[in-house]
Design a protein around this motif. Structure first.
Motif, PDB file in Angstrom:
ATOM      1  N   VAL A  22      -4.696  -0.494  -5.324  1.00  0.00           N
ATOM      2  CA  VAL A  22      -5.881   0.157  -5.883  1.00  0.00           C
ATOM      3  C   VAL A  22      -7.125  -0.227  -5.085  1.00  0.00           C
ATOM      4  CG1 VAL A  22      -7.362   0.345  -7.912  1.00  0.00           C
ATOM      5  CG2 VAL A  22      -4.884   0.269  -8.192  1.00  0.00           C
ATOM      6  N   VAL A  23      -7.238  -1.514  -4.786  1.00  0.00           N
ATOM      7  CA  VAL A  23      -8.400  -1.978  -4.018  1.00  0.00           C
ATOM      8  C   VAL A  23      -8.369  -1.404  -2.605  1.00  0.00           C
ATOM      9  CG1 VAL A  23      -9.599  -4.006  -3.101  1.00  0.00           C
ATOM     10  CG2 VAL A  23      -8.532  -4.104  -5.372  1.00  0.00           C
ATOM     11  N   ALA A  24      -7.195  -1.446  -1.983  1.00  0.00           N
ATOM     12  CA  ALA A  24      -7.067  -0.961  -0.610  1.00  0.00           C
ATOM     13  C   ALA A  24      -7.404   0.530  -0.533  1.00  0.00           C
ATOM     14  CB  ALA A  24      -5.653  -1.206  -0.085  1.00  0.00           C
ATOM     15  N   GLU A  25      -6.985   1.251  -1.557  1.00  0.00           N
ATOM     16  CA  GLU A  25      -7.248   2.686  -1.600  1.00  0.00           C
ATOM     17  C   GLU A  25      -8.749   2.960  -1.592  1.00  0.00           C
ATOM     18  OE1 GLU A  25      -6.679   5.951  -5.006  1.00  0.00           O
ATOM     19  OE2 GLU A  25      -4.968   4.582  -4.781  1.00  0.00           O
ATOM     20  N   HIS A  26      -9.462   2.231  -2.407  1.00  0.00           N
ATOM     21  CA  HIS A  26     -10.911   2.423  -2.459  1.00  0.00           C
ATOM     22  C   HIS A  26     -11.576   1.986  -1.163  1.00  0.00           C
ATOM     23  CE1 HIS A  26     -15.119   1.331  -3.546  1.00  0.00           C
ATOM     24  NE2 HIS A  26     -15.057   2.542  -4.056  1.00  0.00           N
ATOM     25  N   ALA A  27     -11.155   0.846  -0.654  1.00  0.00           N
ATOM     26  CA  ALA A  27     -11.740   0.350   0.600  1.00  0.00           C
ATOM     27  C   ALA A  27     -11.488   1.340   1.725  1.00  0.00           C
ATOM     28  CB  ALA A  27     -11.140  -1.013   0.945  1.00  0.00           C
ATOM     29  N   ALA A  28     -10.299   1.883   1.766  1.00  0.00           N
ATOM     30  CA  ALA A  28      -9.959   2.845   2.814  1.00  0.00           C
ATOM     31  C   ALA A  28     -10.868   4.066   2.737  1.00  0.00           C
ATOM     32  CB  ALA A  28      -8.500   3.259   2.689  1.00  0.00           C
ATOM     33  N   GLY A  29     -11.108   4.524   1.518  1.00  0.00           N
ATOM     34  CA  GLY A  29     -11.988   5.675   1.338  1.00  0.00           C
ATOM     35  C   GLY A  29     -13.377   5.401   1.883  1.00  0.00           C
ATOM     36  N   ARG A  30     -13.878   4.219   1.584  1.00  0.00           N
ATOM     37  CA  ARG A  30     -15.220   3.862   2.028  1.00  0.00           C
ATOM     38  C   ARG A  30     -15.316   3.690   3.533  1.00  0.00           C
ATOM     39  NH1 ARG A  30     -18.763   1.510  -1.689  1.00  0.00           N
ATOM     40  NH2 ARG A  30     -18.735   2.901  -3.482  1.00  0.00           N
ATOM     41  N   LEU A  31     -14.244   3.163   4.112  1.00  0.00           N
ATOM     42  CA  LEU A  31     -14.266   2.875   5.548  1.00  0.00           C
ATOM     43  C   LEU A  31     -13.796   4.056   6.384  1.00  0.00           C
ATOM     44  CD1 LEU A  31     -12.668  -0.692   5.340  1.00  0.00           C
ATOM     45  CD2 LEU A  31     -15.075  -0.181   5.823  1.00  0.00           C
ATOM     46  N   GLY A  32     -13.286   5.067   5.695  1.00  0.00           N
ATOM     47  CA  GLY A  32     -12.763   6.204   6.433  1.00  0.00           C
ATOM     48  C   GLY A  32     -11.502   5.846   7.203  1.00  0.00           C
ATOM     49  N   GLU A  33     -10.727   4.929   6.632  1.00  0.00           N
ATOM     50  CA  GLU A  33      -9.488   4.537   7.290  1.00  0.00           C
ATOM     51  C   GLU A  33      -8.297   4.837   6.382  1.00  0.00           C
ATOM     52  OE1 GLU A  33      -9.531   0.525   8.732  1.00  0.00           O
ATOM     53  OE2 GLU A  33     -11.666   0.599   9.234  1.00  0.00           O
ATOM     54  N   ASP A  34      -7.103   4.640   6.921  1.00  0.00           N
ATOM     55  CA  ASP A  34      -5.887   4.804   6.138  1.00  0.00           C
ATOM     56  C   ASP A  34      -5.735   3.606   5.191  1.00  0.00           C
ATOM     57  OD1 ASP A  34      -3.142   6.435   6.246  1.00  0.00           O
ATOM     58  OD2 ASP A  34      -2.697   4.302   5.956  1.00  0.00           O
ATOM     59  N   PRO A  35      -5.251   3.831   3.961  1.00  0.00           N
ATOM     60  CA  PRO A  35      -5.071   2.706   3.035  1.00  0.00           C
ATOM     61  C   PRO A  35      -4.135   1.630   3.574  1.00  0.00           C
ATOM     62  CG  PRO A  35      -4.877   4.786   1.872  1.00  0.00           C
ATOM     63  CD  PRO A  35      -4.931   5.122   3.333  1.00  0.00           C
ATOM     64  N   GLY A  36      -3.284   1.999   4.488  1.00  0.00           N
ATOM     65  CA  GLY A  36      -2.370   1.019   5.055  1.00  0.00           C
ATOM     66  C   GLY A  36      -2.931   0.302   6.271  1.00  0.00           C
ATOM     67  N   ALA A  37      -4.141   0.680   6.699  1.00  0.00           N
ATOM     68  CA  ALA A  37      -4.731   0.060   7.890  1.00  0.00           C
ATOM     69  C   ALA A  37      -5.081  -1.401   7.632  1.00  0.00           C
ATOM     70  CB  ALA A  37      -5.964   0.837   8.324  1.00  0.00           C
ATOM     71  N   LEU A  38      -5.357  -2.103   8.724  1.00  0.00           N
ATOM     72  CA  LEU A  38      -5.568  -3.555   8.614  1.00  0.00           C
ATOM     73  C   LEU A  38      -6.733  -3.926   7.703  1.00  0.00           C
ATOM     74  CD1 LEU A  38      -4.864  -6.425   9.428  1.00  0.00           C
ATOM     75  CD2 LEU A  38      -6.222  -6.119  11.504  1.00  0.00           C
ATOM     76  N   ARG A  39      -7.880  -3.326   7.911  1.00  0.00           N
ATOM     77  CA  ARG A  39      -9.051  -3.751   7.145  1.00  0.00           C
ATOM     78  C   ARG A  39      -8.919  -3.519   5.644  1.00  0.00           C
ATOM     79  NH1 ARG A  39     -14.858  -3.715   9.179  1.00  0.00           N
ATOM     80  NH2 ARG A  39     -14.799  -1.467   8.782  1.00  0.00           N
ATOM     81  N   PRO A  40      -8.570  -2.325   5.202  1.00  0.00           N
ATOM     82  CA  PRO A  40      -8.401  -2.146   3.754  1.00  0.00           C
ATOM     83  C   PRO A  40      -7.387  -3.119   3.159  1.00  0.00           C
ATOM     84  CG  PRO A  40      -8.375  -0.021   4.860  1.00  0.00           C
ATOM     85  CD  PRO A  40      -8.376  -1.064   5.932  1.00  0.00           C
ATOM     86  N   GLN A  41      -6.295  -3.321   3.867  1.00  0.00           N
ATOM     87  CA  GLN A  41      -5.279  -4.243   3.364  1.00  0.00           C
ATOM     88  C   GLN A  41      -5.801  -5.667   3.330  1.00  0.00           C
ATOM     89  OE1 GLN A  41      -2.079  -3.820   2.156  1.00  0.00           O
ATOM     90  NE2 GLN A  41      -2.644  -1.649   2.055  1.00  0.00           N
ATOM     91  N   ALA A  42      -6.518  -6.060   4.379  1.00  0.00           N
ATOM     92  CA  ALA A  42      -7.058  -7.415   4.439  1.00  0.00           C
ATOM     93  C   ALA A  42      -8.054  -7.631   3.305  1.00  0.00           C
ATOM     94  CB  ALA A  42      -7.719  -7.667   5.790  1.00  0.00           C
ATOM     95  N   ILE A  43      -8.883  -6.623   3.055  1.00  0.00           N
ATOM     96  CA  ILE A  43      -9.861  -6.725   1.974  1.00  0.00           C
ATOM     97  C   ILE A  43      -9.164  -6.855   0.630  1.00  0.00           C
ATOM     98  CG2 ILE A  43     -11.593  -5.390   0.690  1.00  0.00           C
ATOM     99  CD1 ILE A  43     -12.519  -4.301   3.473  1.00  0.00           C
TER     100      ILE A  43
END
Lengths: 176, 176
Positions: A114-135
């Motif tokens: 859930v967190v990664a999904e939101h972070a990905a949306g904000r960063l314009g990245e894939d939910p599976g990408a490094l940054r959303p996952q790390a966050i």
DNA sequence: CTTCCATTTGGCACTCGGTGCCATATACCC
DNA sequence: GGGTATATGGCACCGAGTGCCAAATGGAAG
């Protein structure tokens, strides 16, 4: 229901037979309601996660990402004052009984998604990408640290500890 | 030894009986060498942690804390190039098989303790205090995110991904 | 009320991980 | 070679979890 048994006998010493008998159902039926003994402790967690998703959606689009994470996670963990003792006992089981500690990792995966999904949306990245996952992983981590601290320090409010820990995270744990 | 069985049959489908037979020992003897089937995958992890502790001790005292964490964790996860394929398969099991994913949480606790211990020393706090614990939990989290990313992207170097993820953490995942 | 059908229940037997107990085998020392 | 400690592994047991199937339950329709 089963929590009295866990409290009195301990989680490991409480057999599924005992839980089923106490609930007045057959052992086989128990396993139709719960995938495992561990799942008794985790109630309707999935439904709560839907609520967290909604909270994320409600955050203003110009809010800094880590600020949204902090706010949502803190609110997600706010419990009715009269429910606090129950919540505490539940989290004591989850965070201190090795079997539950281990099993809970699987539940945390949904939380992180859930967190990664939101972070990905904000960063314009894939939910599976490094940054959303790390966050997501980092947010989960500091939340667990906050929970442990809350359990160890009966005086403090859970939300305050979470807020503090997540603020530190957003600051990169730097000194200033 | 047992890893061929895990690779061919899958971890769950491989019984302890099969592992013991393959190793030419009795099932009972197997459980004297390993606390559980899960522990086969985690070799001499405790000894490696001692090495990590030493690495932390070696960092200059004036180095920013999160910089030390980044450097030590990255080096801790550097593996002999020819060992990379083996390491990869091992980590695939640990991070993707639910039973191992769950069990590994218990091992991570020891890892976190090493990081928290160092962080506490630097901050002049108790290792059990909120900040050292939060830092340890967060460092673990982003490391796991990095590992997952590494497994998914065969092209990248593990240490590079770890470095990137831990740098982001030290930056609080802020945009600049 | 009764018949019929679908769903729920739970008993039974089984697999597998893990443990305590104990006899035997192995290794090492005198 | 004898004697002792330690390693081994067979055996029986427990508890979680699962597949199978028969019995109970509970409506809806006649």
């Amino acid at each position: 229901m089963a929590f009295e048994l866990f409290d009195h006998e301990g989680f490991d010493a409480t057999t599924v037979d005992a839980i089923a008998k106490r609930a007045g159902i057959g052992r086989r039926t128990f396993f139709r309601y719960f995938d495992s003994k561990n799942d008794v402790v985790w109630g309707a967690f999935t439904e709560q996660l839907d609520h967290m998703r909604e909270q994320f959606a409600r955050r203003p689009a110009d809010e800094p990402l880590m600020e949204s994470v902090r706010a949502v996670v803190v609110e997600f963990n706010r419990v009715d004052p009269e429910e606090v003792p129950r919540h505490r006992r539940r989290m004591e089981l989850i965070l201190r009984v090795p079997a539950l500690q281990a099993h809970s990792t699987l539940r945390y995966g949904d939380w992180r998604a859930v967190v990664a999904e939101h972070a990905a949306g904000r960063l314009g990245e894939d939910p599976g990408a490094l940054r959303p996952q790390a966050i997501a992983y980092a947010a989960l981590g500091v939340s667990l640290a906050a929970y442990e601290h809350w359990l160890a320090e009966p005086g403090r409010q859970l939300c305050d500890v979470l807020d503090e820990a997540l603020s530190e995270l957003a600051r990169g744990f730097s000194l200033n």
